[in-house]
Write an enzyme that holds these catalytic residues in place. Structure first.
Site, PDB file in Angstrom:
ATOM      1  N   PHE A 107     -48.377  -1.733  48.930  1.00  0.00           N
ATOM      2  CA  PHE A 107     -47.865  -1.678  47.551  1.00  0.00           C
ATOM      3  C   PHE A 107     -46.839  -2.767  47.292  1.00  0.00           C
ATOM      4  O   PHE A 107     -46.502  -3.039  46.131  1.00  0.00           O
ATOM      5  CB  PHE A 107     -47.278  -0.293  47.254  1.00  0.00           C
ATOM      6  CG  PHE A 107     -45.812  -0.136  47.553  1.00  0.00           C
ATOM      7  CD1 PHE A 107     -45.366   0.169  48.813  1.00  0.00           C
ATOM      8  CD2 PHE A 107     -44.873  -0.315  46.545  1.00  0.00           C
ATOM      9  CE1 PHE A 107     -44.015   0.297  49.092  1.00  0.00           C
ATOM     10  CE2 PHE A 107     -43.514  -0.187  46.801  1.00  0.00           C
ATOM     11  CZ  PHE A 107     -43.085   0.121  48.087  1.00  0.00           C
ATOM     12  N   LYS A 108     -46.345  -3.421  48.332  1.00  0.00           N
ATOM     13  CA  LYS A 108     -45.360  -4.483  48.129  1.00  0.00           C
ATOM     14  C   LYS A 108     -45.924  -5.604  47.235  1.00  0.00           C
ATOM     15  O   LYS A 108     -45.163  -6.294  46.557  1.00  0.00           O
ATOM     16  CB  LYS A 108     -44.913  -5.061  49.472  1.00  0.00           C
ATOM     17  CG  LYS A 108     -44.344  -4.054  50.460  1.00  0.00           C
ATOM     18  CD  LYS A 108     -43.093  -3.378  49.946  1.00  0.00           C
ATOM     19  CE  LYS A 108     -42.278  -2.691  51.034  1.00  0.00           C
ATOM     20  NZ  LYS A 108     -42.918  -1.508  51.640  1.00  0.00           N
ATOM     21  N   ASP A 109     -47.240  -5.759  47.220  1.00  0.00           N
ATOM     22  CA  ASP A 109     -47.851  -6.778  46.357  1.00  0.00           C
ATOM     23  C   ASP A 109     -47.593  -6.508  44.873  1.00  0.00           C
ATOM     24  O   ASP A 109     -47.607  -7.439  44.060  1.00  0.00           O
ATOM     25  CB  ASP A 109     -49.369  -6.824  46.567  1.00  0.00           C
ATOM     26  CG  ASP A 109     -49.744  -7.372  47.937  1.00  0.00           C
ATOM     27  OD1 ASP A 109     -49.056  -8.276  48.434  1.00  0.00           O
ATOM     28  OD2 ASP A 109     -50.741  -6.883  48.525  1.00  0.00           O
ATOM     29  N   LEU A 112     -44.217  -8.172  44.550  1.00  0.00           N
ATOM     30  CA  LEU A 112     -44.029  -9.500  45.150  1.00  0.00           C
ATOM     31  C   LEU A 112     -45.050 -10.532  44.684  1.00  0.00           C
ATOM     32  O   LEU A 112     -44.893 -11.717  44.933  1.00  0.00           O
ATOM     33  CB  LEU A 112     -43.997  -9.395  46.670  1.00  0.00           C
ATOM     34  CG  LEU A 112     -42.627  -8.917  47.172  1.00  0.00           C
ATOM     35  CD1 LEU A 112     -42.692  -8.505  48.634  1.00  0.00           C
ATOM     36  CD2 LEU A 112     -41.565  -9.986  46.957  1.00  0.00           C
ATOM     37  N   THR A 142     -43.318  -5.819  53.552  1.00  0.00           N
ATOM     38  CA  THR A 142     -42.635  -6.728  52.639  1.00  0.00           C
ATOM     39  C   THR A 142     -42.808  -8.179  53.089  1.00  0.00           C
ATOM     40  O   THR A 142     -43.028  -9.077  52.274  1.00  0.00           O
ATOM     41  CB  THR A 142     -41.125  -6.405  52.569  1.00  0.00           C
ATOM     42  OG1 THR A 142     -40.981  -5.098  52.044  1.00  0.00           O
ATOM     43  CG2 THR A 142     -40.382  -7.382  51.684  1.00  0.00           C
TER      44      THR A 142
END
Ligand SMILES: *Cc1c(COP(=O)(O)O)cnc(C)c1O
Length: 486
Positions: A107-109, A112, A142
């Site tokens: 889910f960091k995408d 980011l 991350t």
């Protein structure tokens, strides 16, 4: 909209400055000085991108609408496997919100892929000539998302520190094979807390910062201490709500619960911010693994670091110093500065009763490693649905919540990573007979067993060339940064 430090309301900056700095000069985190209200009815029918524009423009008030639009359209393009960016799977009376269809499968995408555009536009607006050095501590996901987001972005370097023994083989391989002229990756002999603390120290080291400024560098952060990470994460909570309305699972105005597998408290805080903007959320179910410092905090009001760190099968949540809790403390008007000092000096702090009472929309629970694997197995058997270990922690804690409270409110579970990032533990859960010697071979095994499509980013990963082999001691993080910038 202005942003102020959690530790000193006199420090106020614009959105651009907050995003560029990453952290306030006094070590506090930037928070918005108000929460704009939004009418749900006005958002119905918007695409993910257009919803993101509506929400982000309320916070990024010193950006032009054109800048916000172009950033968002570039961030959420065909890099995401699905056109709607987020996918949903309905199981009984809840929806699993799959946030992992971006380039790095976590889910960091979601934030980011947008942050680099915001950061470079902010630098331009502020007339900054120096190169931006994006320092990133990672518990596994991350780092890769920041590397992908900032790869070859002009005027930036991205430097990542990951715990060398604390992440999955696939997570590690994703990072150490990262291409790009401006990417730097180091394993550290230590855990995520060590990496994050070292990075935070660099941000408040005025001598080092001044020296590097003379050399033409300026630090920023891709961690969720950067408010530019949190704002894009608010969007998908609205999206999940509108989706449930569209599917007639709830009526407009009904309250929902959200379940979030939590580490640094960024994702669940974004849900809280969504509520502050008017999204009807009844209970925030904060799911932890065996590093359950947050469960204890939510149950007792005491945050106590005096405990052992565990490496678990949900490594991206192996965190004891949960940075964004500081923003939450600010939100409930606790004495942030005092609590943060106590945390540093005594390793713990306790909320006053009247502050603790304000946390009554939070439920905290945790799942053991075994419960996590059993959950993956049970969910696969009952629903033919494969979840990763982090999502399984959330699903297990949700089950405990339901048993305890009998609450039947419609619920959204945040699914934070693809099962293909954690093949070893997922296979161990669904077929304990399989030999587990190579996480990369298990990619094919998982596909053959479940039929789940192998995502592009892990295809050929095993054969990719290792470009970043270095592992350093945790005390040499600062030194390493100076060395690569020399
Ligand atoms: C980062 C991460 C989490 C924890 O999210 P926070 O915002 O740090 O609470 C959970 N699951 C996965 C897979 C992650 O990568």
């Amino acid at each position: 909209m202005k942003y102020k430090s959690t530790r000193n309301p006199e420090i106020t900056v614009s959105a651009s400055e907050a995003i560029l700095q990453g952290i306030a000069p006094d070590g506090g985190l930037y928070v918005p000085d108000n929460f704009p209200q939004i009418k749900l009815e006005d958002l119905m029918g918007l695409s993910y991108q257009d919803l993101a524009i509506e929400i982000c423009k309320l916070y990024l008030t010193d950006f032009t609408e054109t800048e916000i639009k172009s950033s968002i359209y570039k961030a959420y393009d065909e890099k995401f496997k699905t056109e709607e960016v987020v996918k949903y799977k309905t199981i009984q009376r809840y929806n699993v919100m799959e946030l992992y269809h971006g380039k790095t499968l976590a889910f960091k995408d979601m934030a980011l892929s947008l942050l680099p555009y915001l950061m470079t536009k902010a630098a331009k607006r502020m007339g900054i000539k120096e190169e931006l050095v994006v320092l990133t501590a990672t518990s596994g996901d991350t780092g890769k998302a920041a590397l992908e987001g900032f790869q070859d972005v002009p005027q930036t370097k991205v430097v990542v520190f990951y715990p060398s023994e604390g992440i999955s083989d696939i997570q590690k391989q994703q990072m150490i094979t990262q291409a790009g002229e401006n990417t730097y990756v180091f394993g550290i002999k230590g855990n995520f807390d060590d990496a994050q603390s070292a990075v935070k120290e660099v941000f408040t080291d005025e001598v080092l910062k001044a020296r590097l400024l003379r050399m033409g560098y300026r630090f920023s952060s891709a961690n969720s201490i950067n408010i530019g990470r949190l704002i894009p994460q608010i969007v998908y909570y609205f999206h999940s709500y509108l989706y449930a309305v569209k599917c007639n699972q709830i009526q407009m105005g009904d309250a929902i619960n959200v379940v979030v597998p939590t580490g640094n408290f960024g994702n669940i805080l974004a849900a809280k911010y969504a509520k502050a903007m008017g999204l009807p959320i009844k209970t925030f179910i904060c799911a932890s693994n065996e590093n359950h410092i947050l469960t204890d905090f939510i149950q007792t009001g005491t945050y106590d670091l005096n405990r052992n760190f565990k490496v678990t099968n949900s490594p991206s949540m192996d965190i004891l110093i949960s940075s964004n809790l500081e923003r939450y403390l600010h939100y409930v008007q606790a004495n942030v500065k005092k609590h943060m000092t106590d945390l540093k000096v005594f390793g713990s702090y306790t909320l006053k009763d009247e502050i603790f009472k304000k946390m009554d929309d939070f439920y905290g629970g945790y799942a053991t490693e075994k419960e996590t694997l059993d959950m993956i197995d049970a969910c696969y058997k009952e629903n033919a649905y494969v979840m990763d270990t982090h999502t399984a922690v959330a699903a297990k804690v949700f089950e405990k919540y339901q048993e305890e409270t009998k609450d039947s409110t419609f619920t959204v579970i945040a699914s934070t990573a693809s099962p293909y990032k954690f093949t070893r533990d997922v296979i161990k859960a669904i077929d304990p007979k399989v030999l587990l010697d190579d996480d990369f071979e298990l990619i094919q095994v998982l596909h053959d067993k479940t039929g789940l499509e192998i995502p592009r980013p892990v295809q050929g990963l095993a054969e990719a060339e290792v470009l970043h082999p270095h592992v350093i001691s945790k005390i040499s993080i600062k030194n390493t940064i100076e060395t690569i910038l020399r």
